[in-house]
Design an enzyme around this catalytic site. Structure first.
Site, PDB file in Angstrom:
ATOM      1  N   ARG A  72      12.779   0.742   6.021  1.00 14.74           N
ATOM      2  CA  ARG A  72      14.000   0.632   7.137  1.00 14.74           C
ATOM      3  C   ARG A  72      14.886  -0.401   6.560  1.00 14.74           C
ATOM      4  O   ARG A  72      16.020  -0.394   7.061  1.00 14.74           O
ATOM      5  CB  ARG A  72      13.449  -0.029   8.270  1.00 14.74           C
ATOM      6  N   GLU A 126      -5.580  -7.082   8.822  1.00 15.89           N
ATOM      7  CA  GLU A 126      -5.832  -6.227   9.909  1.00 15.89           C
ATOM      8  C   GLU A 126      -7.192  -6.345  10.603  1.00 15.89           C
ATOM      9  O   GLU A 126      -7.196  -6.158  11.857  1.00 15.89           O
ATOM     10  CB  GLU A 126      -5.912  -4.677   9.294  1.00 15.89           C
ATOM     11  N   ASP A 149     -15.942   1.068   1.419  1.00 18.76           N
ATOM     12  CA  ASP A 149     -14.751   0.208   1.604  1.00 18.76           C
ATOM     13  C   ASP A 149     -15.342  -1.311   1.815  1.00 18.76           C
ATOM     14  O   ASP A 149     -14.608  -2.269   1.778  1.00 18.76           O
ATOM     15  CB  ASP A 149     -13.974   0.720   2.548  1.00 18.76           C
ATOM     16  N   LYS A 165     -14.766  -2.733   8.556  1.00 19.59           N
ATOM     17  CA  LYS A 165     -15.131  -3.189   7.444  1.00 19.59           C
ATOM     18  C   LYS A 165     -14.238  -4.559   7.384  1.00 19.59           C
ATOM     19  O   LYS A 165     -14.562  -5.390   6.778  1.00 19.59           O
ATOM     20  CB  LYS A 165     -14.934  -2.380   6.317  1.00 19.59           C
ATOM     21  N   ALA A 214      -4.072  -1.686  -3.081  1.00 21.18           N
ATOM     22  CA  ALA A 214      -2.835  -1.391  -3.607  1.00 21.18           C
ATOM     23  C   ALA A 214      -2.544  -1.694  -5.099  1.00 21.18           C
ATOM     24  O   ALA A 214      -2.012  -0.834  -5.857  1.00 21.18           O
ATOM     25  CB  ALA A 214      -1.556  -2.047  -2.904  1.00 21.18           C
ATOM     26  N   PHE A 233       0.686  -1.358  -0.047  1.00 20.92           N
ATOM     27  CA  PHE A 233      -0.119   0.112  -0.014  1.00 20.92           C
ATOM     28  C   PHE A 233       0.694   1.467   0.116  1.00 20.92           C
ATOM     29  O   PHE A 233       0.616   2.244  -0.829  1.00 20.92           O
ATOM     30  CB  PHE A 233      -0.856   0.111   1.073  1.00 20.92           C
ATOM     31  N   LEU A 279      -0.771  -9.345   5.468  1.00 23.22           N
ATOM     32  CA  LEU A 279      -1.441  -8.836   6.879  1.00 23.22           C
ATOM     33  C   LEU A 279      -2.712  -8.765   6.962  1.00 23.22           C
ATOM     34  O   LEU A 279      -3.576  -8.539   5.705  1.00 23.22           O
ATOM     35  CB  LEU A 279      -0.754  -7.174   7.135  1.00 23.22           C
ATOM     36  N   ARG A 289      -7.355  -9.554   1.581  1.00 23.37           N
ATOM     37  CA  ARG A 289      -6.817 -10.555   2.455  1.00 23.37           C
ATOM     38  C   ARG A 289      -7.936 -10.968   3.741  1.00 23.37           C
ATOM     39  O   ARG A 289      -7.788 -12.191   3.924  1.00 23.37           O
ATOM     40  CB  ARG A 289      -5.647  -9.966   3.016  1.00 23.37           C
ATOM     41  N   ASN A 290      -8.623 -10.172   3.939  1.00 24.92           N
ATOM     42  CA  ASN A 290      -9.486 -10.307   5.090  1.00 24.92           C
ATOM     43  C   ASN A 290     -10.438 -11.381   4.505  1.00 24.92           C
ATOM     44  O   ASN A 290     -11.080 -12.131   5.358  1.00 24.92           O
ATOM     45  CB  ASN A 290     -10.060  -8.841   5.725  1.00 24.92           C
TER      46      ASN A 290
END
Length: 327
Positions: A35, A277, A244, A191, A140, A14, A275, A255-256
């Site tokens: 990083r 969320e 959304d 959501k 994304a 994203f 991931l 993914r959810n």
């Protein structure tokens, strides 16, 4: 329009997509900050991020850095790391921020340790900076490929929200300004939970009617909690709420949704696809509902299934045998 320096922190899918779509306009100086020095060097040299956005060319106008001092002079800084990494990122990068930087959280979650919204967390860590939130229906891959996408961006100050919307929007990426940070954030977090619920129904083979019922009743839960926490009911019907939810609960890019499908099939909590969320937000959202005395049976059921305290069949039985009430 004044040319601004924009830094996107977080070189995942994203964050990279946001950096790409803003840099493509070539109206601002855009840098993606991560990083991992090796990764950032590879992105700079190869101009592709195969692990996050396979096949997407990274524009020449986009800069890459692993050095926090690139934040010097940045007027807008997007926090595009996962919600649970926000506190650490704020502490790590805070000393390098320009005094007038506007911070925009782009994560769709709630801090699971404190139960705070991310704007609240960032205001504690970065008290001298305006904090905004970007959320809404945008994958994304779609954003990075230049497919038409619209999202919401909210700040307490309407002038700040409008400035951000004008600055970041482009030919294929349109932002709508809002002052309802609470509603925009809760819509984005809840959501994901409801998308898991939709996936559970699909995975368990319970039919489209059951999925529609869960989505609509879940939307009612979202509305009740947003209003109870000081958000606006209108936000629920907007991009960061209904918009959304429709995307995340129906598209297999989500993914959810895929995580929920795996749960519904009895395959366990598989997060190998990236991931999820909503898996973190479910229990926190259920606690917020309890704290504000809001009835949230769908959210509570999802949290219980994820925690292993309830199986899918029992959850559906509980939902279907609740006392009859008005809509």
């Amino acid at each position: 329009m004044q040319r601004e320096k924009i830094v996107v922190i977080g070189a995942g899918a994203f964050g990279t997509a946001l950096a790409v779509v803003i840099a493509l306009e070539n109206r601002h100086d855009v840098t993606l900050l991560g990083r991992d020095p090796s990764l950032m060097a590879d992105l700079r040299n190869e101009r592709v991020h195969e692990a996050a956005l396979p096949g997407v060319e990274l524009p020449d106008a986009l800069g890459f850095s692993a050095e926090p001092d690139v934040l010097a002079g940045a007027s807008i800084v997007l926090f595009a790391m996962p919600s649970q990494a926000h506190a650490d990122a704020a502490q790590h990068y805070g000393p390098y921020l320009a005094s007038d930087s506007i911070i925009v959280t782009c994560a769709k979650g709630i801090d699971r340790n404190s139960g705070r919204l991310l704007t609240e967390l960032l205001e504690t860590e970065l008290p001298h900076h305006p904090i905004a939130v970007l959320s809404g229906p945008g994958f994304a891959a779609d954003i990075a490929r230049g497919l038409p996408t619209a999202m919401a961006i909210a700040a307490e100050d309407a002038t700040v929200a409008e400035r951000l919307a004008t600055t970041i929007s482009g030919k294929t990426f349109r932002l709508y300004a809002s002052t309802d940070r609470i509603g925009v954030q809760l819509g984005g977090a809840l959501k994901n939970v409801l998308a898991i619920a939709a996936g559970i129904v699909e995975g368990a083979g319970l039919g489209d009617s059951a999925r529609a019922a869960l989505i609509s009743r879940g939307l009612a839960e979202m509305s009740r909690l947003i209003v109870a926490m000081g958000g606006k009911a209108d936000t629920v019907r907007g991009l960061s709420g209904l918009g959304d939810l429709v995307l995340t609960a129906t598209s297999h890019q989500s993914r959810n949704l895929r995580f929920g499908i795996a749960l519904g099939r009895g395959e366990g909590k598989d997060m190998s696809g990236g991931l999820v969320e909503g898996a973190f937000a479910a229990a926190v959202a259920a606690r917020l509902g309890e704290h504000h005395a809001i009835d949230m049976p769908v959210t509570e059921a999802v949290a219980a299934i994820i925690d292993g305290n309830l199986d899918v069949a029992s959850a559906m039985q509980q939902l279907m045998t609740r006392p009859i009430t008005t809509e």
